[in-house]
Structures are given as structure tokens and as C-alpha cells.
Write an enzyme that holds these catalytic residues in place. Sequence first.
Site: not given
Ligand SMILES: Cc1cc2nc3c(=O)[nH]c(=O)nc-3n(C[C@H](O)[C@H](O)[C@H](O)COP(=O)(O)OP(=O)(O)OC[C@H]3O[C@@H](n4cnc5c(N)ncnc54)[C@H](O)[C@@H]3O)c2cc1C
Length: 528
Positions: A111, A113, A118, A174, A178, A471-472
Site C-alpha cells: 500500500g 504507492d 493500489s 523501508c 510491500g 516506484n516514485y
Molecule cells: C515510506 C516509503 C519508503 C520507500 N522506500 C523505498 C526505497 O527504499 N526504495 C525504493 O526503491 N522505493 C521505496 N519506496 C517506494 C516503493 O518502492 C513503491 O511505492 C512500491 O511500489 C511500493 O510497493 P507496495 O507493494 O508497498 O505498494 P502498493 O501500493 O501495494 O502497490 C504499488 C503498485 O503495484 C501494484 N501491485 C502491488 N502488488 C501487486 C501484485 N502482487 N501484483 C500486481 N501488482 C501489484 C499496485 O496495484 C500498485 O499499482 C518507498 C515508499 C514509501 C512510501
Amino acid sequence: MKELVLSLFIFILAKHVNSCYSIPTKEQFQSCLSKNHSIFKNPINLTNHTSDSKVFTDFSESSSPNSSFLNLNFTSLKPILILKPKSESEIKRSILCSRKLGVQVRTLSGGHDYEGLSYLSQSPFIIIDLVNLRSININLTEETAWIQSGATLGELYYKIAKTSKIHAFSAGICPSVGVGGHISGGGFGTIMRKHGLASDNVVDARLMDVNGKIRDRRTMGEELFWALRGGGAASFGVVLSWKVKLVRVPEKVTCFISQHTMGPSMNKLVHRWQYLGAELDEDLFIRVIIDNTQDGNQRRVKTTFQALFLGGIDRLIPLMNQKFPELGLRSQDCSEMSWIESIMFFNWKSGQPLEIMLDRDQRYEDLYFKAKSDFVQKPVPENVFEEVTKRFLEKETPFMILEPFGGRISEISETESPYPHRRGNLYNIQYMVKWKVNEVEEMNKHVRWMRLLYDYMTPYVSTSPRGAYLNYRDLDLGTTRGINTSFEDARKWGERYFRGNFKRLSLVKGKIDPTNFFRNEQSIPPLF
Ligand SMILES: Cc1cc2nc3c(=O)[nH]c(=O)nc-3n(C[C@H](O)[C@H](O)[C@H](O)COP(=O)(O)OP(=O)(O)OC[C@H]3O[C@@H](n4cnc5c(N)ncnc54)[C@H](O)[C@@H]3O)c2cc1C
Ligand SMILES: *[C@@H]1O[C@H](CO)[C@@H](O)[C@H](O)[C@H]1NC(C)=O
Ligand SMILES: *[C@@H]1O[C@H](CO)[C@@H](O)[C@H](O)[C@H]1NC(C)=O
Ligand SMILES: *[C@@H]1O[C@H](CO)[C@@H](O)[C@H](O)[C@H]1NC(C)=O
Ligand SMILES: *[C@@H]1O[C@H](CO)[C@@H](O)[C@H](O)[C@H]1NC(C)=O
Ligand SMILES: *[C@@H]1O[C@H](CO)[C@@H](O)[C@H](O)[C@H]1NC(C)=O
Ligand SMILES: *[C@@H]1O[C@H](CO)[C@@H](O)[C@H](O)[C@H]1NC(C)=O
Ligand SMILES: *[C@@H]1O[C@H](CO)[C@@H](O)[C@H](O)[C@H]1NC(C)=O
């Protein structure tokens, strides 16, 4: 045969949905999920699936339409249902019911994004929250792990550390991020200069496609497997699990921080770092954080050099004296620790119990932000950091993180995976501004400031096109317009994330999801 029946079904339903445009109700959806219909085996027991979730309350109900999810008008559309599948067959059923009822799917892993894709949508949608599918199986003989995509980085790191003192995974800092979103979008972290991005370390994946069929690397083919490693999985289906390669780390690594407040010497250090960050030994990762500090009633800008060295202090000090004497690093500024403790260190959590790595709820609650990214290919003139400092003083909580490349990142070719920002890039800039008050005027003020800073940086960063990191996520770059978005329309933002790989991603999308079922405001449009 099943597929045929299903398509027919969808066709009739889609027509119905289009002609009167009634949003299916929760009850309709639940009935689809629970009926023992001939095309669905394993009806879902709805007992534990509700439409209320923490994520939703935090981001949609309380903050929309005043959310920080910017140039979209997210109406207060709630998800019809938030499903938390306990098995892969429940995911299948959720996908098939969504098609049948003409609603979209948002897959949610951690979560995190940046634009909420998402868990927010402009069209009727359900959320498939993978929180219950997060097992991790490590095979030390093979030095690999199968990770279900609902797991977080913290859960993965914790499990690795409990299994081995000399293994790690190359991914973000972080712990609550996910693996579902993170790995499919690249994944920057402290050991990427030595071992590449998270997506560079994927060796297999299981994906559920639009028909609910599960494919692994062998059955999906190399093109789709290529696309999942950096192209953002949300466009292609639901990633169920990743198989990744673990990497070796020394039992003891070294970390340090070195902080400096504003002034000419600080700007000189950052300026100098630009020439070194990507050139240093691959064992050494030094990132730069520029942010504000409050000193009584005086606001100052400070710079923090935060570093990980894959080795001991005895080797680090001579290396720093030789390459970066300006920083004046002394051995008493450094600490030796295990790799997992270095993750805690980078999160400002040194000394706390390792179990905090398992805390999934470290989201940005009651905190709104706007972020952007850039890639830098030649050092930025020193006076630019003076200007940035001046602008930072106007804000309470702005920050910028500069993360160095080089090493393994540059050895991989631009087309080997969808992530293209390889050789020739010195570092990435992440810009962020946060605020606390959830009001439209407040949001506009900060967003305007961010866009001006981004404009100001234009001459100093990558061009043709100006690069951005998936990812940003940044919806300012552009968005798709519905189901029939053309490749040509989407190129504007797509090539900023993926450069020449965007077309190849669109061709993969055309094969795996030709009807563009899996779509969001920045998904890959199909090309045939
Ligand atoms: C506090 C914080 C710290 C961060 N630190 C870093 C860092 O150190 N390095 C870095 O590179 N990035 C970092 N990020 C960015 C992070 O990598 C992205 O936001 C990443 O997409 C988050 O993945 P998520 O599963 O948590 O997000 P989600 O919001 O769950 O998913 C992101 C996107 O991927 C899709 N998705 C998720 N799971 C699946 C799945 N199983 N199959 C298909 N699609 C899926 C979602 O629909 C959405 O479009 C950070 C973000 C935050 C908020
Ligand atoms: C669903 O149908 C199958 C046969 O098609 C039957 O075996 C099963 O018991 C049914 N399940 C329920 C919950 O009705
Ligand atoms: C669903 O699960 C609950 C609790 O686990 C149980 O009480 C109920 O009978 C189940 N319903 C069906 C239809 O199986
Ligand atoms: C619902 O949740 C309870 C408590 O976590 C659990 O015991 C039960 O098995 C779950 N039921 C279903 C059908 O998943
Ligand atoms: C956003 O959409 C809603 C519902 O369609 C509409 O009422 C509202 O005026 C829109 N807001 C903006 C800023 O366009
Ligand atoms: C680990 O991998 C090895 C080599 O592929 C294999 O022989 C072994 O069965 C695996 N172990 C487990 C527990 O899966
Ligand atoms: C959203 O913004 C409007 C206008 O600034 C304000 O009246 C309203 O209370 C805000 N809603 C929330 C939930 O903050
Ligand atoms: C999308 O394109 C298809 C095929 O060209 C067409 O049948 C359909 O009506 C279009 N849908 C929308 C919403 O424009």
C-alpha cells in the site's frame, strides 16, 4: 470451453453495465463470489471479507476528495469490496467476478504507492489486499527465496536474518514496503551498487492472468517475465509470488552518518559527493539526505551522509581518507553491525528490537505528501545546492534524497529489464514535501512549490526524455485515459519511466491482457 462461457458472460454483462452504468453493489459482488456457479469452483466464504479496511479509511474516506493524489479528481468512490484472499483460488474468483460485473481490480501489497493507485480508482473497483498471502520460504542450499507478494520487505529481511548471518536481499530501506509493488517497479536499496536492484534479482515469478490462469517463468515465456522485472506488475495481472536470489554479505558491516548544517562547506561536500558516489568501491554506498531542522525558532537546512560499507571499519577508514577526505570521517563515527541491523540504522531505529521490522502499519497516516524523481548524469553546479537551500527554507518539511548508482547497476544493459536508467546515471534524486493539514488550499500550495522546484532543476538533470523512477510514481507526468488509451498517448509518460522499453512493455501487455482489464491511471496500454 470455460473461457468461452466466461467471455460470453462478460460480454453480456459489460453491455449491461455500459448501457445503464449502474455500479454493482457489494451484495451483487458477494453473491458472485459465494455462488456455486458452474464456472467457479471453490466459492469464497465471505465471513472475513469486509468493505472496511484501515487503508481505505486512512486514504479514501477521510482524505478524499482532499487527498494528496493530485491531478486526478478521485471522487469519493469507495471500493465496492476489499477482499483479503486466503488462497490463490480466491484471487481467481475475485478477478473473474470483477470481469463479470465490469469493475476494476486494484491489487494491494504494502500500500505504499505514492499516488494511491493500489487503493483508489476513478472507476468502480474492488481491492484485492494480499495481506493474508505472505509466506516466505528460504532455500539456503540454492540461496533463493520464494516470497508471496503480500509480504513486506521487513518480513523478508527478518526471515533472512533469522535463517542466516551471511545472506541478504537487495531491495529498499523501508520495512513496511510491500514486495508486490516494490520488486515489480525496480527497488533501490543500500546494496544495489554491489548486487543490482530488487528486480534484477528475480529468478522466477508466479502470475495470475486475466483468466485466472497461473503462469510461472516457464509457462509465461521470457517476454512477460522480462516485463514483470521493473515494468510494474499491475498492468499484467496479479503476481502471486516471486522467487529471488539471495546475496552474500559479511557477518559484520559498517554504517556511519555525517551531518552538516547549511552553508558553503555543506554545499561543497554535496558537490564533491556527486563525483564520487557512483565511482566508489561497490562495497560502499553513501546516500545524501537534504532536509530541514528546527533550531529554537530558527530553521536550518541540513545535509546527512548516510552510509553502508560491506566490510569492517579497518578497511573503510583508509578508503574514505583516500577517496573522500573532505568528509573527515573518523573511526569513532562508525559502527560495526550485522546487515539486518544496518537496515534498522538506515531507518533511525538502531537499538530497537528486530521485531519492529514486522510492523506493517508504518504508513503515512495523517500525513500528506507530493514526491517527484530525477536522474542526474553530470554533476550539478554548486550554486544549485545554494538555490535548493534557499527554497527549502520556505518549507517546514521538504526533503531530497540522492542515491548513488554505478557498480552492478551500470553493468546491466538498458534493455535487459524494463528499468532503463543504467550506465551514465550518477544518482537518483527523490524530492518530497510533506504537510499535515488535509485541505485543498494547503495541498495546492505545497504541490505548486514542488512543481516549481522540479522546473528549476530541469537544466541539471537527464533529458530526452527527462527520466523518472516508477516506484516514485508521479501522476504529474501524465495519465492514461480509460480502457482505449493509445500507445502514442501514453508514450509521453511511459518513456520517462522506461525509455525505449515502453514499446516492448506495450507489446507484452497486448499479448497477456489484450482487453486491458488490468489498468490504472498509469498502466501500460496494449499494443498489437
Ligand atoms: C515510506 C516509503 C519508503 C520507500 N522506500 C523505498 C526505497 O527504499 N526504495 C525504493 O526503491 N522505493 C521505496 N519506496 C517506494 C516503493 O518502492 C513503491 O511505492 C512500491 O511500489 C511500493 O510497493 P507496495 O507493494 O508497498 O505498494 P502498493 O501500493 O501495494 O502497490 C504499488 C503498485 O503495484 C501494484 N501491485 C502491488 N502488488 C501487486 C501484485 N502482487 N501484483 C500486481 N501488482 C501489484 C499496485 O496495484 C500498485 O499499482 C518507498 C515508499 C514509501 C512510501
Ligand atoms: C458446489 O457444486 C459441487 C458440484 O458441482 C458440489 O460438489 C459442491 O458440494 C457444491 N458446493 C456447495 C457449497 O454447494
Ligand atoms: C464460513 O466460515 C464461518 C467461520 O469460519 C462459518 O461459521 C460458516 O459456516 C462458513 N460458511 C459457509 C457457507 O461455509
Ligand atoms: C475468519 O477469521 C477467524 C479469526 O481470524 C478464523 O478463525 C476463521 O477461520 C476465518 N474464517 C474463514 C472462513 O476464513
Ligand atoms: C470531482 O468529481 C465530482 C463528481 O463527479 C464533482 O462533483 C466535482 O466537482 C469534481 N471536482 C473537481 C475539482 O473537478
Ligand atoms: C533447495 O534447493 C535444492 C537445489 O535446487 C533442492 O534440491 C532442495 O530440495 C531444496 N530444498 C527445499 C527445502 O525446497
Ligand atoms: C476538504 O476540503 C474542504 C475545502 O477546503 C473542507 O471544507 C473539507 O472539510 C475538507 N474535508 C476533509 C475531510 O478534510
Ligand atoms: C474501445 O475500443 C473498442 C474496439 O475498438 C470499442 O469496441 C469500444 O467501444 C471502445 N470503448 C470505449 C469505452 O471507447
